[in-house]
Design a protein around this motif. Structure first.
Motif, PDB file in Angstrom:
ATOM      1  N   LEU A   3       0.707  -1.211   0.084  1.00  0.00           N
ATOM      2  CA  LEU A   3       0.064   0.055  -0.049  1.00  0.00           C
ATOM      3  C   LEU A   3       0.851   1.342   0.096  1.00  0.00           C
ATOM      4  O   LEU A   3       0.559   2.311  -0.719  1.00  0.00           O
ATOM      5  CB  LEU A   3      -1.148  -0.290   1.175  1.00  0.00           C
ATOM      6  CG  LEU A   3      -2.009  -0.961   1.296  1.00  0.00           C
ATOM      7  CD1 LEU A   3      -2.798  -0.978   2.471  1.00  0.00           C
ATOM      8  CD2 LEU A   3      -2.971  -0.904   0.104  1.00  0.00           C
ATOM      9  N   VAL A   4       2.019   1.418   0.455  1.00  0.00           N
ATOM     10  CA  VAL A   4       2.936   2.389   0.856  1.00  0.00           C
ATOM     11  C   VAL A   4       3.221   2.586  -0.624  1.00  0.00           C
ATOM     12  O   VAL A   4       3.256   3.696  -1.172  1.00  0.00           O
ATOM     13  CB  VAL A   4       3.924   2.104   1.858  1.00  0.00           C
ATOM     14  CG1 VAL A   4       5.142   3.043   1.519  1.00  0.00           C
ATOM     15  CG2 VAL A   4       3.387   2.280   3.218  1.00  0.00           C
ATOM     16  N   LEU A  19       2.094   1.657  -3.390  1.00  0.00           N
ATOM     17  CA  LEU A  19       1.030   2.204  -4.179  1.00  0.00           C
ATOM     18  C   LEU A  19       0.313   3.684  -4.157  1.00  0.00           C
ATOM     19  O   LEU A  19       0.213   4.316  -5.056  1.00  0.00           O
ATOM     20  CB  LEU A  19      -0.109   1.151  -3.786  1.00  0.00           C
ATOM     21  CG  LEU A  19      -1.491   1.413  -4.777  1.00  0.00           C
ATOM     22  CD1 LEU A  19      -1.193   1.015  -6.098  1.00  0.00           C
ATOM     23  CD2 LEU A  19      -2.560   0.538  -4.209  1.00  0.00           C
ATOM     24  N   ASN A  20       0.597   4.051  -2.782  1.00  0.00           N
ATOM     25  CA  ASN A  20       0.155   5.315  -2.652  1.00  0.00           C
ATOM     26  C   ASN A  20       1.114   6.403  -2.696  1.00  0.00           C
ATOM     27  O   ASN A  20       0.685   7.515  -2.901  1.00  0.00           O
ATOM     28  CB  ASN A  20      -0.711   5.361  -1.196  1.00  0.00           C
ATOM     29  CG  ASN A  20      -1.730   4.703  -1.144  1.00  0.00           C
ATOM     30  OD1 ASN A  20      -2.870   5.128  -1.836  1.00  0.00           O
ATOM     31  ND2 ASN A  20      -2.060   3.617  -0.438  1.00  0.00           N
TER      32      ASN A  20
END
Lengths: 299, 300
Positions: A100-101, A103-104
């Motif tokens: 997620l890191v 990705l974001n």
């Protein structure tokens, strides 16, 4: 056909490296790491970020391996407070968090787009010979990783790790610091996995958050169970078998012409069922771990 | 975002997490391993209900209930044919098996239903306002159904002979067997209720949003966070933890953190939602290793 075999050979060798890493953690040390893809991914992103920032690739490789080893140490330390089952779930969660890191946080590694056109190995050679050279390189690294893992498993490091797997309370009673053992096993495992991740990224010239999905952890687990948990040679056999099935069915689909989603589901279904069957009927895998009956007089 | 809305949204989220987490904690307390495939029961439940449901409210209700029963029975079959055999070699092998089963279940759903999300055939409703917060009648129903189901199970667990049997097997299977309790039947029941609640939770979630192949996998981390935070095998703990984590998620996602980070406006990216529960969990365990409700989570 030759190209396909070279491709399977290269990918299987890289997965073999990732699988030996998981085998050190889970097969030898009994640490159920369900976030293996995170260590693999840190190595991969190390190379990707170096390429994106115009840094020399070796810096990316070293950076990725160091980052993975530090992450491994942190995850190993979590074992201080978490029961084994919780710890396994925590590894899965941390791997998802890492994905997620990436990705974001667009600034870090271009977010969802990922990083492409990463230079590969042997750029000066062209055609089939280049694949041969890459295969020779990854097989050599696999052999080195195998020898290191075999050695580590035979010496005190491996004996204490196996004791921790079989009798954690006895290990603690004998004066071994369980957390320290976990941290060491995780650091070594993570560094090896990151090496595999770096190699895969140079081979496919791309890294994105889509490559950090839990499915890849599942494939590595399938490899070590099919090959034989605790046996590093068996795990290499497992890497070849699972990749032949997984990539071979992709090759077969050139003729069957199923749509991409159906084909991907069928492949995962097949590997999942094989893993279930092995767990039920041949838990020790194709090449079971050989344990010496007397394990006390040095190795 | 008003604080009333955060509270209402948290309650709704707690209901979504609560049923699935309760199911997981029931199975975990009798069959001692962390079943990664548990959340896939929610996905399967949602899609089975979609297949049977028509457009009328009664037909959706019947389809949802039938789906929970079918998934519950499926879990008994899976236990008897698969997990029971794996459990002979400790808790690690069944956990790896549950990872494989999760992949197989997801692949099967995808093969039979396709990758596109689908919704129940229901008319759109106008939200009603309660103290400055907006909620649709359907969402009120979802909360009510969850509460009634959980309350019903609590009464069974703590006020009936069946519940006493289940708790006895959870606490000490050997002793329970020695006192004439049918342990295998109790374990079957735990799987039936556990997976059935997960399926029901999946149906409710799909009613509120939509059924997709990722329905279960996006629940995995929050649900495990709830179960571990609440203390394994503690249904009451799981419910309190569901409320806490739901509130934390909504606070972190809906509140403007601009003043804290020295910016005019800063919102946490929405796709971090699945990880918030787990980060809360890990921070809590670093401060309080034994979990919120005291049961030992410590075993180096």
């Amino acid at each position: 056909m030759l190209d396909f075999l070279l491709y399977v050979g290269i990918v299987a060798s890289i997965y073999g490296i990732a699988a030996i890493s998981l085998n050190l953690q889970a097969g030898v040390g009994g640490l159920l790491n369900f976030g293996q893809v995170a260590f693999f991914g840190l190595g991969a992103y190390g190379v990707g970020i170096a390429s994106h920032r115009g840094l020399p690739l070796w810096m990316g490789v070293v950076g990725g391996i160091v980052a993975a080893a530090l992450a491994g140490a942190a995850v190993g330390r979590l074992g201080r407070t978490l029961l084994a089952d919780y710890w396994a779930i925590a590894t899965l969660a941390l791997a998802e968090l890492l994905r997620l890191v990436f990705l974001n946080e667009e600034w870090l590694a271009r977010g969802a787009d990922g990083i492409g056109s990463i230079p590969g190995l042997w750029g000066a050679v062209s055609g089939t010979w280049r694949d041969v050279a890459i295969l020779a390189t990854v097989v050599s690294i696999l052999v080195v990783v195998y020898l290191v893992a075999e050695r580590l498993t035979k010496v005190q490091f491996g004996r204490v790790a196996r004791l921790m797997r079989e009798q954690p309370n006895l290990a603690a009673a004998l004066g071994y610091d369980i957390v320290k053992v976990k941290v060491r096993v995780m650091m070594v495992g993570a560094a090896i996995a990151a090496t595999g991740g770096a190699l895969l990224t140079t081979y496919i010239s791309f890294i994105g958050p889509g490559q950090l999905l839990p499915v890849d952890t599942f494939l590595v687990w399938a490899i070590i169970v099919v090959g034989g948990m605790g046996n590093h040679l068996g795990v290499i056999v497992g890497a070849v078998v699972v990749n032949l099935i997984y990539l071979g069915t992709r090759f077969a689909n050139d003729y069957a012409k199923l749509d991409a989603n159906t084909a991907a589901s069928l492949r995962l279904l097949l590997v999942g069922l094989i893993l279930m069957a092995f767990l039920m009927f041949r838990t020790n895998g194709l090449v079971p771990e050989r344990l010496r009956t007397v394990d006390a007089d040095g190795g | 975002m008003s604080i009333a809305q955060v509270l209402v949204d948290s309650l709704l989220r707690a209901a979504e997490l609560g049923l699935v987490a309760l199911g997981l904690t029931i199975v975990y307390s009798l069959v001692k391993f962390a079943n990664i495939a548990h959340v896939e029961f929610a996905t399967v439940g949602a899609f089975i209900a979609l297949v049977f449901a028509g457009s009328s409210t009664p037909s959706i209700a019947i389809a949802g209930a039938a789906s929970a029963v079918i998934v519950g029975l499926l879990a008994i079959v899976l236990h008897r044919t698969f997990f029971k055999r794996l459990l002979r070699s400790g808790s690690a092998i069944p956990m790896i098996g549950s990872l494989a089963l999760a992949i197989v279940m997801r692949a099967l759903v995808q093969l039979s239903m396709g990758t596109r999300p689908s919704s129940f055939d229901r008319p759109l409703e106008r939200a009603i306002e309660i103290g400055g917060a907006f909620i649709t009648p359907l969402q009120l129903w979802l909360i009510a159904i969850t509460l009634v189901t959980i309350a019903g199970f609590m009464i069974v667990l703590y006020r009936t002979k069946l519940g006493r049997t289940l708790r006895a097997v959870a606490a000490n299977p050997e002793l329970a067997a020695a006192s004439g309790i049918n342990v295998n039947l109790s374990i079957d029941l735990a799987w039936f209720f556990g997976a059935g609640f997960a399926a029901l939770g999946g149906v409710l979630l799909a009613l509120n949003t939509q059924a997709s192949i990722q329905l279960g996998s996006t629940l995995l981390l929050p649900v495990f966070a709830v179960v571990i935070l609440g203390g394994i095998g503690s249904p009451v703990g799981a419910l309190l933890a569901a409320i806490l984590i739901a509130f934390a998620e909504n606070m972190i996602l809906q509140v403007d953190w601009g003043s804290l980070v020295g910016d005019s406006s800063f919102y946490m990216p929405l796709s971090y939602d699945v990880a918030i529960g787990f980060v809360v969990l890990i921070l809590t365990l670093l401060i309080r290793p034994q979990g919120l409700f005291g049961t030992a989570a410590r075993d180096a």
